[in-house]
Write a protein that holds these residues in place. Structure first.
Motif: not given
Lengths: 397, 376
Positions: A132-154
């Motif tokens: 869903g984010s091509g030309s409009d790259l900044a609309s990207l939705r891949t989410r990274a949530v902080r969990d201690g000293d890691h990010y959980i990426v989905n």
């Protein structure tokens, strides 16, 4: 100001020429010209030769492994490698994430990643675009949530070039969904072997497997693999895109492309004369050379500005637009040269009939390459987006 | 002047369009392409013996509907809309056109087979060195008793792997590129002395390199008319692929407009962006002009040869340029997805690209037009 090479430059050119003649891997010769698909090993074999010589990253600062060449020497280098039909090195480490890391990274990140980019030990891929984010790259939705000293990426990335070979990927992820679009993005370096990453091929019109979809499900990324500040990854993304646009012009390779068209069209017959004698055809060649020369000197002026301390700015959009259009016109001309032999699809040629080839070898990939090269006006920020950048950033509209 | 279709013609179009809508969806087409034969022979059977559509351009005395060029145009346009990979152009338009032009016993013998769907024809005219000049022929037909012996190599013969008959151009005399001595032959595709190397084409057809090695054929295989006949049937074929291109241009436009209504970027459908709107407006302009030129060419196939050739060359040059704009614009507007095998749009683009040069590029046809109409 002087267009001619100095005696030192000529000596350098001769050195480069000799080096390529003596060291370019024999098994790669001609592969690029015939449009053969290149394996990971093919890319790495030339990479490693250059690494050994210390010439793998001419544009990098000397302290990180660059060559310290002048703008002219870098120009000579790209001319000579294209002239000798050397394969282009994969840009994802050397010209994309490498500069981001040495510009924005921590000392630990520099120490860990830069040497392995130079040596070719790590193969990189770019996790930017999403469905869903091509030309409009900044609309990207891949989410990274902080969990201690890691990010959980989905999330999901797409158009990930050569991800099937990648050891590492640099990913833009959303760390703050509440901030303004560009302000909640972070730049993560992700080990592609981390559990939860799946790479699926996308087959393009010429039958190639170059690009992929990358699915990320609960992928754990150490916080220490974030480059620059949290939520400030857009700064790295923009920096990288501007750098990408300069390289994307592909001037030297297009020069080589025209040279090749001249050679083929001088031998291919159109009636009793060579195709190159056909007034319509030669006019197209001349027009291409005109436009390519204009692009070349525009790039040289940009590089001179860069050497004088001006980073590549919105002007690089000019290079991207014209460079990509020229690359496409080259493939149009090649397909035109192929005539009736544009039609046979090389992937369907049966084995076992060595007596009868199907058309000249150079024509075999003319159509698939033409189809595939439509990508150049789409990737790296489509040409529509580049014109928006010029209108907004240069013209102030 | 009357540019309207007859009721029968409208009905023909509807019948074919409905049949193709039911049988030729993108996924089914993909499966046909991937099958060993590269097509579903049942479709040809349905188009011919079941629906009777292949009879459209043939005379009633042969069991046809009595139609002609307009019927060919209608059919090719509809086939283009689904990027059909049927041997219609080769069998009905080119083979049928040659047979109608020469008439007589050979027409009586072969046309009923085309109508019934038993006979499929491939047109072996191109040669490796020849580009688009129809007289640039190296293949020889040497008189031998009552018949001829063929030797030579024909390039990129579309539909040859499926053909029962080959329509071959060959030289009975004269030197390469000389107009005199070029003749047209209709032969059994399985004649001894013919070998083929089959392959898929980039636009989804099957084709072959065809080699003749001392291939003996009967004397009545020659369809009298020489290069003039060949030019005539190629002009008819040229206009027919323009009609196919017209159908394709419509679908490229439709698919692109539809996509830009669905695809959202920057918080709105991308179809709202003026840069893309203007691009699609240009695509519409091209599609309209392609349709106009195709119609003009179709209606000018039966005028004296020099005028016909000039008219057809204008048509093909315009259509080639229009298809380039339409195809490239469709892909660009779609973005990356337009370059993948996943959406139909890329497949329309591939066929459009091959039509651009089929029977001559825009440059070739402008040159031919200039030679025919402008003082030196």
């Amino acid at each position: 100001m002087d267009l001619e090479f100095s005696p030192e430059d000529i000596a350098f050119r001769d050195e480069v020429r000799t080096f390529i003649a003596e060291n370019y891997p024999a098994e790669l010769r001609g592969k690029q010209d015939e449009g053969d698909e290149l394996s990971k090993e093919d890319f790495l074999s030339w990479h490693k030769v250059l690494y050994k010589k210390g010439w793998v990253a001419p544009a990098w600062p000397v302290e990180y492994g660059g060559t310290g060449w002048t703008v002219t020497q870098r120009y000579i280098w790209s001319e000579e490698t294209a002239r000798a039909d050397c394969i282009r090195l994969m840009p994802f480490g050397l010209t994309m994430v490498g500069p981001v890391i040495y510009t924005f990274g921590t000392p630990e990140q520099k120490a860990k990643f830069l040497p392995r980019i130079l040596s070719g030990e790590d193969w990189w891929c770019q996790g930017y675009s999403e469905p869903g984010s091509g030309s409009d790259l900044a609309s990207l939705r891949t989410r990274a949530v902080r969990d201690g000293d890691h990010y959980i990426v989905n999330g999901q990335k797409t158009w990930t070039t050569m991800a099937q070979h990648a050891d590492w990927g640099f990913f833009l992820v959303r760390t703050n969904p509440d901030a303004k679009q560009q302000e909640g993005i972070s730049f993560l370096l992700v080990d592609m072997k981390t559990p939860g990453i799946e790479v699926r091929p996308i087959i393009t019109l010429g039958g190639e497997h170059e690009v992929n979809e990358v699915f990320l499900e609960d992928v754990r990324v150490p916080v220490e693999n974030r480059v620059y500040e949290e939520d400030k990854g857009w700064t790295c993304a923009k920096f990288l895109l501007a750098h990408e646009r300069v390289g994307i012009a592909g001037v030297a390779a297009s020069k080589r492309g025209i040279e090749r068209i001249r050679q083929i069209a001088a031998n291919e017959l159109d009636g009793e004369k060579p195709l190159l004698a056909n007034p319509f055809f030669r006019r197209k060649v001349a027009e291409l050379e005109m436009d390519l020369t204009a692009l070349e000197y525009t790039e040289l002026r940009t590089l001179a500005g860069e050497a004088a301390g001006k980073g590549p700015g919105a002007e690089s959009s000019v290079l991207k637009i014209k460079g990509s259009e020229i690359q496409q016109r080259l493939t149009e001309l090649t397909l035109e040269m192929a005539g009736h032999y544009g039609a046979p699809y090389f992937r369907s040629f049966g084995e076992g009939d060595n007596e009868h080839g199907i058309g000249p070898a150079w024509a075999n990939r003319a159509a698939p390459t033409y189809f595939n090269t439509r990508k150049t006006t789409i990737y790296g920020g489509s040409n529509e987006i580049q014109r928006n950048i010029i209108a907004k950033m240069v013209l102030g509209l | 002047m009357d540019l309207s279709f007859t009721e029968t013609q409208d009905m023909l179009r509807d019948t074919l369009a409905r049949f193709l809508a039911d049988t030729y969806d993108f996924e089914t087409r993909k499966k046909m392409l991937a099958s060993p034969e590269g097509r579903d022979p049942g479709i040809w059977r349905a188009l011919s013996s079941e629906l009777g559509l292949t009879s459209a351009p043939f005379a009633e005395e042969h069991g046809g509907m009595g139609g002609g060029a307009i019927e060919n145009m209608i059919m090719m346009e509809e086939l283009g809309k689904v990027i059909a990979i049927e041997p219609w152009l080769q069998t009905v338009v080119i083979g049928g056109g040659a047979l109608k032009a020469v008439g007589g016993a050979v027409a009586d013998a072969v046309i009923p087979g085309i109508i019934a769907g038993d006979t499929t024809i491939a047109f072996a005219y191109a040669e490796p060195q020849g580009r688009y000049n129809l007289a640039d022929i190296g293949t020889t037909a040497k008189a031998d008793g009552a018949g001829y012996v063929l030797n030579g190599h024909k390039a990129s013969v579309y539909a040859a792997p499926w053909a029962t008959h080959l329509l071959v151009t060959a030289r009975t005399g004269g030197s390469r590129r000389e107009r005199a001595g070029v003749e047209l032959f209709l032969i059994d595709a399985n004649s001894p002395g013919i070998s083929r190397r089959d392959y898929a084409t980039v636009d989804g057809f099957r084709a072959s390199e065809v080699y003749f090695e001392n291939c003996a054929i009967p004397g009545d295989a020659l369809l009298p008319g020489g290069i003039d006949l060949i030019e005539r049937i190629v002009d008819e074929a040229t206009v027919a692929v323009c009609a196919e291109g017209s159908g394709i241009a419509r679908k490229l436009l439709e698919g692109t407009v539809e996509y830009t209504k669905q695809r959202k970027q920057f918080g709105q459908p991308i179809g709202k962006f003026q840069a893309l709107q203007h691009r699609m407006a240009d695509m519409l302009i091209e599609a309209e002009q392609i349709a106009s030129m195709t119609l003009m060419g179709t209606l000018r196939l039966n005028i004296p040869a020099a005028e016909r050739k000039a008219a057809v060359s204008l048509v093909k040059a315009k259509v080639s340029r229009g298809l380039k704009i339409a195809g490239q614009s469709a892909v660009q507007t779609h973005g990356g997805i337009g370059i993948t095998m996943e959406l139909a749009i890329g497949h329309y683009f591939k066929r459009a690209t091959m039509i651009e040069s089929q029977f001559g590029t825009a440059d070739y046809h402008l040159e031919r037009y200039e030679a025919l109409t402008l003082p030196a």
